[in-house]
Structures are given as structure tokens and as C-alpha cells.
Write an enzyme that holds these catalytic residues in place. Sequence first.
Site, PDB file in Angstrom:
ATOM      1  N   THR A   1       0.854  -1.177   0.000  1.00 19.36           N
ATOM      2  CA  THR A   1       0.000   0.000   0.000  1.00 19.36           C
ATOM      3  C   THR A   1       0.897   1.237   0.000  1.00 19.36           C
ATOM      4  O   THR A   1       2.111   1.137   0.158  1.00 19.36           O
ATOM      5  CB  THR A   1      -0.911   0.054   1.248  1.00 19.36           C
ATOM      6  OG1 THR A   1      -0.091   0.264   2.412  1.00 19.36           O
ATOM      7  CG2 THR A   1      -1.697  -1.225   1.404  1.00 19.36           C
TER       8      THR A   1
ATOM      9  N   VAL B   1       7.404  -2.345   7.211  1.00 25.93           N
ATOM     10  CA  VAL B   1       7.462  -0.889   7.243  1.00 25.93           C
ATOM     11  C   VAL B   1       8.051  -0.372   5.930  1.00 25.93           C
ATOM     12  O   VAL B   1       9.174  -0.705   5.560  1.00 25.93           O
ATOM     13  CB  VAL B   1       8.314  -0.391   8.421  1.00 25.93           C
ATOM     14  CG1 VAL B   1       8.365   1.141   8.438  1.00 25.93           C
ATOM     15  CG2 VAL B   1       7.755  -0.919   9.735  1.00 25.93           C
ATOM     16  N   LYS B   2       7.269   0.439   5.241  1.00 27.64           N
ATOM     17  CA  LYS B   2       7.684   0.995   3.959  1.00 27.64           C
ATOM     18  C   LYS B   2       8.351   2.343   4.210  1.00 27.64           C
ATOM     19  O   LYS B   2       7.739   3.259   4.768  1.00 27.64           O
ATOM     20  CB  LYS B   2       6.466   1.153   3.046  1.00 27.64           C
ATOM     21  CG  LYS B   2       6.768   1.162   1.564  1.00 27.64           C
ATOM     22  CD  LYS B   2       5.466   1.068   0.780  1.00 27.64           C
ATOM     23  CE  LYS B   2       5.723   1.029  -0.718  1.00 27.64           C
ATOM     24  NZ  LYS B   2       4.450   1.015  -1.470  1.00 27.64           N
ATOM     25  N   VAL B   3       9.609   2.456   3.779  1.00 31.88           N
ATOM     26  CA  VAL B   3      10.455   3.604   4.108  1.00 31.88           C
ATOM     27  C   VAL B   3      10.973   4.244   2.821  1.00 31.88           C
ATOM     28  O   VAL B   3      11.433   3.532   1.925  1.00 31.88           O
ATOM     29  CB  VAL B   3      11.649   3.153   4.977  1.00 31.88           C
ATOM     30  CG1 VAL B   3      12.544   4.329   5.320  1.00 31.88           C
ATOM     31  CG2 VAL B   3      11.158   2.452   6.245  1.00 31.88           C
TER      32      VAL B   3
END
Length: 215
Positions: A27, A82-84
Amino acid sequence: MKFFIDSGDLDEIKKAAAMGLLDGVTTNPSLLAKGGKPMKQALAEIAAVVDGPISGEVLAVDYEGIVREGREIAAIHKNLVVKVPLIPAGLRAVKTFAAEGIKTNVTLCFSGNQALLAAKAGATYVSPFIGRIDDTSHEGMQLIEQIVTIYSNYDFDTEVLVASVRSPTHVLQAALLGAHVCTIPFKVIEQLAYHPLTDLGLAKFLEDGKKIPKG
């Protein structure tokens, strides 16, 4: 190759999961904004449907903020990743997350050098955006080839997650190059199974089947 769906629409995600081919979900703030739900609620609902990696993106761009938001996302469910963003503060945070056993997806990757840094920081996934590269009159798949080669040269554990996929051709090319994951919009997932000769052949078989004597 693993198939993720790139979506924040729970109905789409459920349809893709029902096909039995879905390995995970990605997402981003743009996709989740369309759903109109708080991010934590939306991610928790997705985690209840898909038993696989689910990427939720931080909104902070400073190290402390990224780490704080990332820990909150990781606490939602064991499958949360976790999208970073691929910025210096993001890479520093990825190193911290890796030490804490939190999985990460380093996003907005547009070069082999960036992908190398993400792997060295300990990213679980790196997301090169091939469609956006194509939009600039460059070949997005050349970047996938570069990253796959770099990671193979040095036995990095980071997986290449092909993002910004626009067509079934992108999926095929990614598979031929040995990418680990494709994250695909639902519309393209549906297109993967389509071939006009399949439809023509099936129509012929069904028509001929009507001629078989009943007994």
C-alpha cells in the site's frame, strides 16, 4: 516469483486473495487515502484477509519520525512491513529496524546505487518503480536487471520487489529477469490470465461438447 497486490481497496484485495495466487500486499498513502479509513484500521483489516507481507508506509521524513511511525506500523500485526522512502534518514532508520527484527520495504528506488544502499542497510525488500521510469523515456526493466545482478554478485538477502507495474508485459519481463516479487494492480492481475486463443479454444470445446451423444 511472488505476487503482491498493490492496492488499498479491501474488496479488490479479497478478490485477489480468493484467486489463491496472492502472496502479499503493498500500500501507499495515495492508495489508502482512496479508502477513506485511518491507516492503522485499513492495514489491520488487510492483515485479517491476507496471510503474507503487508507494506504500510511511514509519512515522516526525519529519522526519529520514521522510526516512531515504523514501530507503530510493525505493532499492528506480525505480517506488517514498514515501507520507508529511499532517503538518507530512511536508510538510517532501516538499519535500526533491521537490528530490531522489523521488516522493511525501501520504496521510491530509481537507481542501482540506491538499491545497493538499501541492501547494505538491511532492507527486506527494495521497490524500484519501473512504470515511472518508463514515463521518463527510459527503460525501467534495465534497472531491474541491474539490481538483480548487483544483489546476486554480493549475495544480498534483500528481495527485488518490482513496483509501478503497468501491464502483463512488465510482469513477464520481471519474471524473466529473476525478480523476487511483483506488486501488481488488480486490473493487471486479471489481465495475466487472459489470452484470446484460450477464449477461442474454450468456445470451440464447449460447442463441440454439445454434439456428444448423451447416454
